[in-house]
Write an enzyme that holds these catalytic residues in place. Structure first.
Site, PDB file in Angstrom:
ATOM      1  N   GLY A 187       0.825  -1.204   0.000  1.00 36.41           N
ATOM      2  CA  GLY A 187       0.000   0.000   0.000  1.00 36.41           C
ATOM      3  C   GLY A 187       0.856   1.250   0.000  1.00 36.41           C
ATOM      4  O   GLY A 187       1.804   1.363   0.786  1.00 36.41           O
ATOM      5  N   ILE A 224      -0.864   6.424   4.576  1.00 39.25           N
ATOM      6  CA  ILE A 224       0.095   5.844   5.525  1.00 39.25           C
ATOM      7  C   ILE A 224       1.333   5.354   4.789  1.00 39.25           C
ATOM      8  O   ILE A 224       2.467   5.546   5.235  1.00 39.25           O
ATOM      9  CB  ILE A 224      -0.550   4.685   6.308  1.00 39.25           C
ATOM     10  CG1 ILE A 224      -1.667   5.201   7.212  1.00 39.25           C
ATOM     11  CG2 ILE A 224       0.490   3.961   7.160  1.00 39.25           C
ATOM     12  CD1 ILE A 224      -2.397   4.106   7.955  1.00 39.25           C
ATOM     13  N   SER A 276      -1.818  -5.589  -7.849  1.00 33.60           N
ATOM     14  CA  SER A 276      -2.575  -6.062  -6.692  1.00 33.60           C
ATOM     15  C   SER A 276      -1.789  -7.124  -5.948  1.00 33.60           C
ATOM     16  O   SER A 276      -1.272  -8.072  -6.570  1.00 33.60           O
ATOM     17  CB  SER A 276      -3.923  -6.641  -7.143  1.00 33.60           C
ATOM     18  OG  SER A 276      -4.543  -7.338  -6.074  1.00 33.60           O
ATOM     19  N   ILE A 277      -1.702  -6.996  -4.658  1.00 36.18           N
ATOM     20  CA  ILE A 277      -0.979  -7.973  -3.832  1.00 36.18           C
ATOM     21  C   ILE A 277      -1.650  -9.335  -3.887  1.00 36.18           C
ATOM     22  O   ILE A 277      -1.044 -10.353  -3.543  1.00 36.18           O
ATOM     23  CB  ILE A 277      -0.882  -7.477  -2.367  1.00 36.18           C
ATOM     24  CG1 ILE A 277       0.107  -8.327  -1.555  1.00 36.18           C
ATOM     25  CG2 ILE A 277      -2.251  -7.475  -1.711  1.00 36.18           C
ATOM     26  CD1 ILE A 277       1.525  -8.273  -2.040  1.00 36.18           C
ATOM     27  N   CYS A 295      -3.965 -13.525  14.897  1.00 36.33           N
ATOM     28  CA  CYS A 295      -3.825 -13.071  13.514  1.00 36.33           C
ATOM     29  C   CYS A 295      -4.918 -12.048  13.230  1.00 36.33           C
ATOM     30  O   CYS A 295      -5.792 -11.803  14.069  1.00 36.33           O
ATOM     31  CB  CYS A 295      -3.901 -14.254  12.534  1.00 36.33           C
ATOM     32  SG  CYS A 295      -5.564 -14.856  12.170  1.00 36.33           S
ATOM     33  N   CYS A 301      -9.382   5.123  -2.816  1.00 38.51           N
ATOM     34  CA  CYS A 301      -9.250   4.970  -4.262  1.00 38.51           C
ATOM     35  C   CYS A 301     -10.584   4.571  -4.887  1.00 38.51           C
ATOM     36  O   CYS A 301     -10.853   4.895  -6.051  1.00 38.51           O
ATOM     37  CB  CYS A 301      -8.171   3.951  -4.589  1.00 38.51           C
ATOM     38  SG  CYS A 301      -8.426   2.330  -3.846  1.00 38.51           S
TER      39      CYS A 301
END
Length: 630
Positions: free
Chosen positions: A25, A29, A99-100, A162, A177
């Protein structure tokens, strides 16, 4: 070169220089984080981000001597990389505009890194990165912001919860976005229109820009021109504004081929073409019914009329004046109604009445640059602990809006251990799903349950029927013929078990099927247990709680839902006092005697970690409609 020198011991400084880290990203941030990483001494950084090259979005990085504004004809990611390299030219930054969740970023890819840092704004990607880091056994730092609120936490396989250990609230926020580039719901367009109002008539905020322009000087440099300055230079010409916002900017979006491979492309609007529809101006009454939904021509006229009214109001206030958006101010509400509906039409959505838009607008929490900066700094501090071998010293840290009586804004909380019932990080993940096997299609199982609800990317499903029947294959074309068939057509019934594998995520989930014919209306399935994102309670434990499927979830870094303790005990990060668990920490956010739900970072969602303890808020004070943007 500007770089932090001398504050780290040599062994740690050498480790930072040598290690490879991944940032996912490059938004608010992410850009701050990249700057912090190179200034701290990280030299090998890889970044994956799908922020698109977009004239509607400007991203800035605060430099030491000046603020660098960059027009995003380039991708946000490429701009971020080039800007960060000005701080440390010797840094090796590899940028992937992608895209990850694409298959090339598999478990082996993640194993190349000593640490992964998330700076995402959607839950699907957060879930995916969480699973990839678990599979690769790589530490993950999760983060997010919502207005003045922020949160950072550390996830380590076998040591901490997690990201999916605890249930997450239903989505109430949307990625920035999405607002700017790919809206798919009316609320996206409403938020865009409200930001546009501020950009044209109110207080400008770089984090909220939805339109921008640029001019080239004689040296070929690009000079950023604010939309407000341009609008003033045209005398707030409604036709020029209309064509810029709803024609030119949309045509530019259409040049981004990647955006429209799996989405319906938007349709630009042209003022002259709309006027040819021949709708008389008088057809839009100045006091039209709030419940009425006008056509495109009607909203075009309403847009023009509201721009003229707001221009006059601004002129009456004098030079340098600003208007403040108020949903009870008719011209302001007309503008947002018209702009939002025109954008809805462009992106093939059903338009809404002014009454509906007014009720949906609610309170919108903007992204705050300072919050992003604080959270980015906290991410680096947690990264230093991890790379020093002190994972046990890592904390979940909350940034709060107001200080407590001891003047503290930051509170660190001890990390919680993994949940034994987590359907992601448990030793044998398992869930139970209620559905009607005679009415549930295989395609619904794949898309709505496995992908949307359980966050899988490419699931393969095998029926445990003694024959190993393959119900769904991730290989294209292998099982497409099954999509239109019902589960019962394959012998699936009450008590059937399905083994689901996602090889990209290196993740296996056992799904127990409970046939049910009395689900509530419009409910296709229910997850049994502490869901929506929780595995079923073991037999003989507590009574099951059935949770119906909801809308697609959004991102939030919170991972726990246990009851919190009193919230006034806010601590500073370096406090040596005994720390509370992140499951039991509560923070006072608002004045006036009420304890409000602390919204999870970057989402505006209420974290279950910090539940309200005293009397409920009055109806008009509820914050259920609060929306936060990246």
């Amino acid at each position: 070169m500007v770089q932090l020198v001398g504050s780290l011991r040599k062994e740690l400084a050498d480790s930072l220089s040598a290690c490879r880290v991944l940032v996912v990203g490059a938004g608010g941030i992410g850009c701050e984080l990249l700057k912090n990483l190179v200034l701290t001494g990280f030299k090998n950084i890889e970044v994956v981000s799908l922020d698109v090259p977009n004239v509607l979005y400007t991203q800035y990085l605060d430099c030491v001597q000046h603020t660098l504004f960059v027009n995003l004809r380039l991708s946000v990611l490429q701009v971020a990389k080039e800007s960060v390299l000005q701080f440390c030219p010797t840094a090796n930054i590899t940028a992937y505009h992608d895209s990850i969740m694409n298959p090339e970023y598999n478990v082996e890819f993640f194993r190349n890194f000593m640490l992964v840092m998330n700076a995402l704004d959607n839950r699907a990607a957060r879930n995916h990165v969480n699973r990839m880091c678990l599979a690769a056994d790589i530490p993950l730092i999760e983060s997010g912001t919502a207005g003045y609120l922020g949160q950072v936490t550390v996830i380590k396989k076998g040591l901490t919860e997690c990201y999916e250990c605890q249930p997450k609230p239903t989505q109430k926020t949307f990625p920035g976005c999405t607002i700017r580039n790919t809206p798919s719901e009316p609320i996206h367009c409403i938020v865009w229109a409200k930001y546009l109002f501020n950009q044209l008539f109110g207080e400008e905020d770089a984090d909220q820009e939805v339109a921008t322009l640029e001019n080239s000087n004689t040296d070929g440099d690009i000079k950023r021109v604010s939309t407000k300055d341009w609008a003033r230079s045209t005398g707030y010409d409604a036709v020029k504004l209309f064509n810029k916002l709803f024609k030119d900017d949309i045509q530019y979006l259409l040049t981004m081929d990647k955006l429209w491979k799996k989405r319906k492309a938007p349709l630009p609007l042209d003022w002259l073409e709309i006027q040819k529809l021949g709708m008389p101006t008088s057809s839009v009454a100045r006091d039209f019914n709030d419940q009425q939904v006008l056509g495109v021509a009607g909203y075009s006229q309403l847009f023009s009329r509201s721009v003229e009214t707001l221009r006059s109001m601004l002129a009456d206030k004098g030079d340098g004046a600003e208007l403040v958006w108020d949903k009870d101010d008719p011209p302001a509400m007309d503008f947002v109604t018209a702009a939002a509906n025109l954008r809805m039409h462009i992106f093939s959505m059903n338009m809404k009445s002014r009454f509906d838009i007014k009720s949906m607008a609610g309170n919108i929490i903007p992204a705050i640059a300072t919050t992003n900066a604080v959270i980015a700094g906290l991410i680096v501090l947690e990264a230093l602990k991890i790379l020093s071998g002190d994972v046990e010293q890592c904390r979940t840290i909350f940034l709060n809006k107001q200080p407590n009586p001891r003047k503290k804004l930051l509170v660190p909380c001890a990390l919680d251990p993994p949940s034994a019932n987590c359907y992601v990080c448990a030793s044998k993940p398992e869930v139970t799903v209620k559905l009607n096997v005679h009415k549930t299609l295989v395609l619904a199982l794949q898309d709505k349950i496995l992908k949307e609800k359980f966050g899988m990317v490419a699931p393969d499903v095998q029926i445990e029927d003694g024959k190993g029947t393959i119900l769904i294959s991730s290989e294209e074309g292998e099982t497409e013929a099954n999509n239109s068939k019902f589960l019962s057509d394959f012998g699936i019934r009450h008590g059937s078990r399905l083994q689901v594998d996602d090889f990209l995520q290196d993740y296996t989930l056992l799904v127990n099927v409970i046939h049910c014919e009395d689900l509530e209306k419009d409910v296709e399935f229910e997850v049994v247990g502490d869901a929506p994102d929780k595995a079923p309670t073991p037999p003989g434990a507590q009574e099951d709680k059935n949770v119906a499927n909801g809308n697609k979830d959004s991102a939030e870094p919170s991972t726990s839902s246990k009851a919190p303790a009193e919230q006034d005990d806010v601590l500073i990060v370096d406090s040596d006092e005994e720390e509370p668990s992140s499951s039991t920490m509560d923070v006072r956010m608002e004045s006036g005697g009420h304890k409000r739900k602390l919204h999870d970072a970057e989402t505006g969602e209420a974290s279950a970690k910090r539940q309200r303890l005293d009397q409920p808020l009055a109806a008009d004070e509820e914050d259920d409609d609060i929306i936060a943007l990246d």
